[in-house]
Scaffold this motif. Structure first.
Motif, PDB file in Angstrom:
ATOM      1  N   ALA A 199      13.514-112.501 -18.029  1.00 57.79           N
ATOM      2  CA  ALA A 199      14.388-113.031 -18.998  1.00 57.79           C
ATOM      3  C   ALA A 199      15.032-114.426 -18.807  1.00 57.79           C
ATOM      4  O   ALA A 199      15.183-115.251 -19.567  1.00 57.79           O
ATOM      5  CB  ALA A 199      15.682-111.976 -19.176  1.00 57.79           C
ATOM      6  N   SER A 200      15.254-114.961 -17.488  1.00 56.20           N
ATOM      7  CA  SER A 200      16.004-116.175 -17.150  1.00 56.20           C
ATOM      8  C   SER A 200      14.871-117.196 -17.500  1.00 56.20           C
ATOM      9  O   SER A 200      15.124-118.275 -17.779  1.00 56.20           O
ATOM     10  CB  SER A 200      16.428-116.352 -15.626  1.00 56.20           C
ATOM     11  OG  SER A 200      15.215-115.972 -14.856  1.00 56.20           O
ATOM     12  N   THR A 202      11.983-116.849 -20.094  1.00 56.84           N
ATOM     13  CA  THR A 202      11.885-116.978 -21.322  1.00 56.84           C
ATOM     14  C   THR A 202      12.951-117.570 -21.952  1.00 56.84           C
ATOM     15  O   THR A 202      12.569-118.198 -23.029  1.00 56.84           O
ATOM     16  CB  THR A 202      11.550-115.310 -21.924  1.00 56.84           C
ATOM     17  OG1 THR A 202      12.806-114.670 -21.625  1.00 56.84           O
ATOM     18  CG2 THR A 202      10.132-114.786 -21.368  1.00 56.84           C
ATOM     19  N   ARG A 203      13.988-117.404 -21.685  1.00 59.85           N
ATOM     20  CA  ARG A 203      15.015-118.197 -22.137  1.00 59.85           C
ATOM     21  C   ARG A 203      14.979-119.641 -22.036  1.00 59.85           C
ATOM     22  O   ARG A 203      15.738-120.482 -22.831  1.00 59.85           O
ATOM     23  CB  ARG A 203      16.456-117.787 -21.644  1.00 59.85           C
ATOM     24  CG  ARG A 203      17.067-116.358 -22.312  1.00 59.85           C
ATOM     25  CD  ARG A 203      18.557-116.270 -21.820  1.00 59.85           C
ATOM     26  NE  ARG A 203      18.661-115.764 -20.447  1.00 59.85           N
ATOM     27  CZ  ARG A 203      18.770-114.575 -20.084  1.00 59.85           C
ATOM     28  NH1 ARG A 203      18.532-113.498 -20.864  1.00 59.85           N
ATOM     29  NH2 ARG A 203      19.039-114.281 -18.647  1.00 59.85           N
ATOM     30  N   GLU A 204      14.331-120.268 -21.177  1.00 61.77           N
ATOM     31  CA  GLU A 204      14.022-121.505 -20.989  1.00 61.77           C
ATOM     32  C   GLU A 204      12.967-122.134 -21.791  1.00 61.77           C
ATOM     33  O   GLU A 204      12.515-123.388 -22.092  1.00 61.77           O
ATOM     34  CB  GLU A 204      13.862-121.996 -19.817  1.00 61.77           C
ATOM     35  CG  GLU A 204      14.951-121.853 -18.687  1.00 61.77           C
ATOM     36  CD  GLU A 204      14.789-122.212 -17.358  1.00 61.77           C
ATOM     37  OE1 GLU A 204      13.864-122.727 -17.130  1.00 61.77           O
ATOM     38  OE2 GLU A 204      15.805-122.285 -16.593  1.00 61.77           O
ATOM     39  N   ASP A 221      18.048-111.686 -26.860  1.00 61.71           N
ATOM     40  CA  ASP A 221      18.914-111.877 -25.582  1.00 61.71           C
ATOM     41  C   ASP A 221      17.829-112.629 -24.488  1.00 61.71           C
ATOM     42  O   ASP A 221      18.216-113.225 -23.833  1.00 61.71           O
ATOM     43  CB  ASP A 221      19.573-110.966 -25.088  1.00 61.71           C
ATOM     44  CG  ASP A 221      18.897-109.868 -24.437  1.00 61.71           C
ATOM     45  OD1 ASP A 221      17.678-109.567 -24.775  1.00 61.71           O
ATOM     46  OD2 ASP A 221      19.371-109.064 -23.341  1.00 61.71           O
ATOM     47  N   MET A 222      16.483-112.629 -24.793  1.00 63.69           N
ATOM     48  CA  MET A 222      15.616-112.979 -23.843  1.00 63.69           C
ATOM     49  C   MET A 222      14.988-114.419 -24.311  1.00 63.69           C
ATOM     50  O   MET A 222      14.360-114.830 -23.666  1.00 63.69           O
ATOM     51  CB  MET A 222      14.355-112.006 -23.586  1.00 63.69           C
ATOM     52  CG  MET A 222      14.855-110.753 -23.056  1.00 63.69           C
ATOM     53  SD  MET A 222      13.328-109.645 -22.983  1.00 63.69           S
ATOM     54  CE  MET A 222      12.360-110.467 -21.769  1.00 63.69           C
ATOM     55  N   VAL A 223      15.129-114.915 -25.556  1.00 68.23           N
ATOM     56  CA  VAL A 223      14.821-116.138 -26.219  1.00 68.23           C
ATOM     57  C   VAL A 223      15.992-117.080 -26.479  1.00 68.23           C
ATOM     58  O   VAL A 223      17.161-116.734 -26.786  1.00 68.23           O
ATOM     59  CB  VAL A 223      13.956-115.891 -27.482  1.00 68.23           C
ATOM     60  CG1 VAL A 223      13.015-115.042 -26.959  1.00 68.23           C
ATOM     61  CG2 VAL A 223      14.710-115.211 -28.552  1.00 68.23           C
ATOM     62  N   LYS A 224      15.866-118.293 -26.411  1.00 69.64           N
ATOM     63  CA  LYS A 224      16.720-119.338 -26.850  1.00 69.64           C
ATOM     64  C   LYS A 224      16.823-119.467 -28.363  1.00 69.64           C
ATOM     65  O   LYS A 224      15.416-119.419 -28.853  1.00 69.64           O
ATOM     66  CB  LYS A 224      16.678-120.558 -26.249  1.00 69.64           C
ATOM     67  CG  LYS A 224      15.364-121.404 -26.530  1.00 69.64           C
ATOM     68  CD  LYS A 224      15.412-122.718 -25.503  1.00 69.64           C
ATOM     69  CE  LYS A 224      14.243-123.622 -25.899  1.00 69.64           C
ATOM     70  NZ  LYS A 224      14.331-124.900 -25.389  1.00 69.64           N
ATOM     71  N   ASP A 225      17.629-120.225 -28.857  1.00 69.05           N
ATOM     72  CA  ASP A 225      17.856-120.733 -30.422  1.00 69.05           C
ATOM     73  C   ASP A 225      16.594-121.585 -30.395  1.00 69.05           C
ATOM     74  O   ASP A 225      16.431-122.469 -29.825  1.00 69.05           O
ATOM     75  CB  ASP A 225      19.076-121.324 -30.645  1.00 69.05           C
ATOM     76  CG  ASP A 225      20.081-120.051 -30.622  1.00 69.05           C
ATOM     77  OD1 ASP A 225      19.812-118.946 -31.011  1.00 69.05           O
ATOM     78  OD2 ASP A 225      21.290-120.331 -30.281  1.00 69.05           O
ATOM     79  N   VAL A 257      14.866-110.885 -32.564  1.00 68.70           N
ATOM     80  CA  VAL A 257      14.349-112.316 -31.856  1.00 68.70           C
ATOM     81  C   VAL A 257      14.053-113.329 -33.332  1.00 68.70           C
ATOM     82  O   VAL A 257      14.461-114.436 -33.154  1.00 68.70           O
ATOM     83  CB  VAL A 257      12.876-111.948 -31.414  1.00 68.70           C
ATOM     84  CG1 VAL A 257      12.294-113.570 -31.088  1.00 68.70           C
ATOM     85  CG2 VAL A 257      12.953-111.107 -30.201  1.00 68.70           C
ATOM     86  N   LYS A 260      16.781-115.678 -34.078  1.00 62.68           N
ATOM     87  CA  LYS A 260      17.159-116.987 -33.185  1.00 62.68           C
ATOM     88  C   LYS A 260      15.783-117.758 -33.483  1.00 62.68           C
ATOM     89  O   LYS A 260      15.953-119.151 -32.915  1.00 62.68           O
ATOM     90  CB  LYS A 260      17.172-116.468 -31.610  1.00 62.68           C
ATOM     91  CG  LYS A 260      18.518-115.571 -31.537  1.00 62.68           C
ATOM     92  CD  LYS A 260      18.463-115.318 -30.150  1.00 62.68           C
ATOM     93  CE  LYS A 260      19.102-116.318 -29.257  1.00 62.68           C
ATOM     94  NZ  LYS A 260      19.249-115.510 -27.935  1.00 62.68           N
TER      95      LYS A 260
END
Length: 291
Positions: A199-200, A202-204, A221-225, A257, A260
């Motif tokens: 997750a850390s 994929t969030r980037e 919660d695993m992806v960024k806007d 998902v 976001k």
């Protein structure tokens, strides 16, 4: 949020192919001919192969379907492949996977003539792809590249995470997106079952490709806007509220998902139709290579 509509885009590609085929026929050139071998009665495989046959009809290709029983031996299948390799009217063919357990898939894929390998699975074509030489690209990664290009999703300099390292999707796509090409020049991370704290990572990512075969694995919660999300998976999930007793789900939890994402593929109607369209495009290319 923009839906990356694979159904609409694949229809556009088929229309383009149909025009090219019509021009070939007017010029007295050969009509492209795609063949498919299916072994057994796997429901998903049969649906997929029948869709390929219908698509051939739509674009003006000739098509051949070789339907073999579940108890077909490896030797019998290899004989059928040799027949297609030697048939000058067949431009390209595919052997539908998965195969029954008595057949070695790798041996079968190795037996296909690389010049007719429109699935892009033969080691010769994989090697050429890796070296950025002209080759038949695997249909699903090829379809993803085409979808990103036609929706003008920027990849150059972007961080991409591909979840799944299969030889059919994840690994080749990670190579293609890192290459110097119009849809490429990305910094690619290939994640898999042994990746720690996924997750850390994929969030980037600016672009996340989920190709691991686990229903609704990637959550909001695993992806960024603003991320672009490509969902390759398709799984039948039990659902008693549906008439057929199940619903189709991708590897992405679309509800969370999509809130976001800037771009996202649906399931169904996203990557799936693109795969068939690019198979047709490879077959047209195979035919043109022989002119």
């Amino acid at each position: 949020m923009i839906i990356l509509d694979g159904k609409k885009t694949s229809d556009n590609i088929k229309d383009e192919i149909a025009i090219a085929v019509a021009k070939r026929k007017e010029a007295g050139l050969k009509t492209p001919h795609l063949a498919a071998i299916i072994v057994g009665t796997d429901g998903a495989s049969m649906t997929y192969v029948n869709s390929k046959v219908k698509s051939c009809q739509k674009v003006g290709f000739n098509s051949t379907l070789i339907d073999l029983p579940e108890d077909t031996t490896e030797e019998q299948l290899l004989h059928e492949i040799e027949e297609l390799n030697n048939d000058k009217d067949i431009d390209g063919f595919i052997v539908q996977l998965p195969l029954p357990k008595q057949i070695d898939e790798q041996k079968v894929l190795m037996a296909v003539d690389p010049d007719k390998d429109v699935d892009g699975f033969h080691p010769v074509n994989v090697g050429k792809m890796t070296l950025d030489l002209p080759s038949f690209l695997p249909a699903t990664p090829y379809g993803i590249l085409e979808l990103l290009e036609r929706y003008e999703v920027e990849t150059s300099g972007k961080k991409v995470v591909v979840i799944g390292r299969s030889h059919i999707v994840g690994r080749p796509l990670s190579i293609l997106l890192s290459q110097k090409r119009k849809v490429g020049n990305a910094t690619v991370t290939l994640a898999h079952s042994r990746t720690r704290d996924l997750a850390s990572i994929t969030r980037e990512a600016d672009i996340v490709v989920a190709a691991l075969g686990i229903a609704e694995f990637l959550t909001g919660d695993m992806v960024k806007d603003g991320a672009t999300i490509i969902d390759v998976g398709i799984t039948r999930v039990k659902d008693d509220s549906k008439k057929r007793g199940y619903r189709l789900a991708g590897d992405v939890d679309f509800e969370s998902v999509s809130k976001k994402a800037s771009f996202i593929t649906p399931v169904p109607g996203g990557v799936g139709p693109m795969t068939i369209a690019m198979l047709l495009k490879n077959t047209l290319q195979a035919c043109e290579n022989r002119d």
